[in-house]
Design an enzyme around this catalytic site. Structure first.
Site, short mmCIF file in Angstrom:
data_model
loop_
_atom_site.label_atom_id
_atom_site.label_comp_id
_atom_site.label_asym_id
_atom_site.label_seq_id
_atom_site.Cartn_x
_atom_site.Cartn_y
_atom_site.Cartn_z
N ALA A 246 -10.24 22.44 -61.95
CA ALA A 246 -11.00 22.73 -60.71
C ALA A 246 -12.22 23.64 -60.93
O ALA A 246 -12.89 24.00 -59.96
CB ALA A 246 -10.12 23.30 -59.61
N ALA A 247 -12.52 23.99 -62.18
CA ALA A 247 -13.71 24.83 -62.42
C ALA A 247 -14.98 24.06 -62.05
O ALA A 247 -15.87 24.59 -61.37
CB ALA A 247 -13.76 25.26 -63.87
N GLY A 248 -15.05 22.80 -62.47
CA GLY A 248 -16.21 21.98 -62.14
C GLY A 248 -16.29 21.76 -60.62
O GLY A 248 -17.38 21.76 -60.04
N ASP A 249 -15.14 21.58 -59.99
CA ASP A 249 -15.12 21.37 -58.54
C ASP A 249 -15.59 22.62 -57.80
O ASP A 249 -16.32 22.53 -56.80
CB ASP A 249 -13.69 21.01 -58.08
CG ASP A 249 -13.18 19.74 -58.75
OD1 ASP A 249 -14.01 18.85 -59.02
OD2 ASP A 249 -11.96 19.63 -59.00
O1 RIB Z 1 -11.00 18.29 -61.16
C1 RIB Z 1 -9.65 18.65 -61.17
C2 RIB Z 1 -8.84 17.64 -60.39
O2 RIB Z 1 -8.93 16.41 -61.08
C3 RIB Z 1 -7.37 17.95 -60.33
O3 RIB Z 1 -7.03 18.76 -59.22
C4 RIB Z 1 -6.73 16.58 -60.33
O4 RIB Z 1 -6.18 16.22 -59.09
C5 RIB Z 1 -7.82 15.60 -60.75
O5 RIB Z 1 -8.21 14.83 -59.73
#
Ligand code: RIB
Length: 301
Positions: A246-249
């Protein structure tokens, strides 16, 4: 900032290991956890925690994972009225965290049912937003359709092409901000951004698509980005890496929240936010609040 995220909802099944197993091999891991994730969910949670007014368009199964995922979005103040419930299971990501980095296997489940019809039913929500944020864990035809509707109405389209597939030219033509990592950039440009020269090459190839803003994230090396005709570099912030999930998110959600304040501000803010995420375990739950990001930026000066 009114943001619509059209994206994926996943339940992450996570286990930590010291190395990735070979085919046919069983190895021991530890710290099993079930987390709320999905690139769409994580990006929505990041933008919401950093002060955005977020509506989510997506699909979840009629199952307990779906209930928990939707509750997680609601607990973060995200509007979930445009989420369809289906008889297909909620998306599942099996994640191996190995020395901080991760490998992910995905069963898209209900995410595959994010259709053009679902978009048509929620068109007004998209057209009244400032920006729409998308990734590729839902059908690419739907992503392309949303980009076209939004872009032609003047709603900013932010695309994170993850996981990467061949990108239709119609999608790129209707993208305003393109945020991708090294693997995705190599897939699109056929150049690995592993040296200064190759990063410039990658960015120059990407610029030919005519997209207004391009950000290429480089992990510990920070990111390079377009600022008008220039290509600039944002250094990474120092962090103790525990889990990069989730760092990129987080970077994307944070970037969207600050993009109207100028690209340099957005880059610095997004880099700070994601440096906090990598220092914590999990997906949605590892994303910092606005106060935490402000405090980090203040401490750095
Ligand atoms: O970017 C991380 C996400 O990628 C995770 O939470 C997982 O669900 C995948 O979709």
């Amino acid at each position: 900032m009114n943001i619509v995220v059209v994206g994926s909802i996943n339940t992450d099944l996570v286990i930590n290991t010291n190395r990735v197993p070979k085919i046919g091999e069983t190895i021991s891991g530890n710290g099993f956890a079930v987390n709320c994730g999905g690139k769409g969910v994580n990006q929505a949670v990041a933008a919401a925690k950093l002060g955005g007014n977020i509506t989510f368009i997506g699909a979840a199964g009629n199952d307990e994972n779906g209930n928990i995922s939707i509750k997680n979005l609601e607990n973060n103040g995200i509007d979930t009225k445009c989420i369809a419930r289906t008889n297909t299971n909620t998306g599942v990501a099996v994640i191996t965290v190995c020395n901080g980095d991760n490998c992910i296997i995905l069963d898209s489940g209900a995410n595959n049912l994010v259709s053009k019809e679902l978009i048509d039913r929620n068109k007004d929500v998209i057209l009244s937003a400032d920006a729409v944020v998308m990734q590729l864990e839902i059908p690419i035809e739907t992503v392309t359709y949303v980009a076209k509707i939004a872009h032609s109405a003047g709603v900013k389209v932010i695309l994170n092409p993850a996981p990467i597939v061949e990108l239709p030219s119609e999608l790129l033509q209707n993208t305003d901000v393109f945020i991708l990592n090294e693997t995705e950039a190599e897939f699109v440009t056929k150049v690995s951004p592993d040296t200064y020269e190759n990063r410039q090459k990658c960015m120059n190839i990407l610029k030919e698509y005519g997209i207004g803003t391009i950000v290429l994230t480089l992990g510990a090396d920070g990111a390079v980005y377009t600022d008008e005709n220039d290509i600039k570099h944002q250094k990474a912030f120092k962090a103790e890496v525990v889990d990069t999930t989730a760092a990129g998110d987080t970077f994307i959600g944070a970037f969207c929240m600050k993009m109207n304040e100028g690209i340099e501000t957005a880059m610095k803010y997004a880099t700070a936010a994601s440096s906090i995420t990598v220092s914590r375990k999990g997906a949605s739950k590892s994303i910092p609040s606005g106060a935490e990001v402000d405090e980090l930026l203040k401490s750095i000066g």
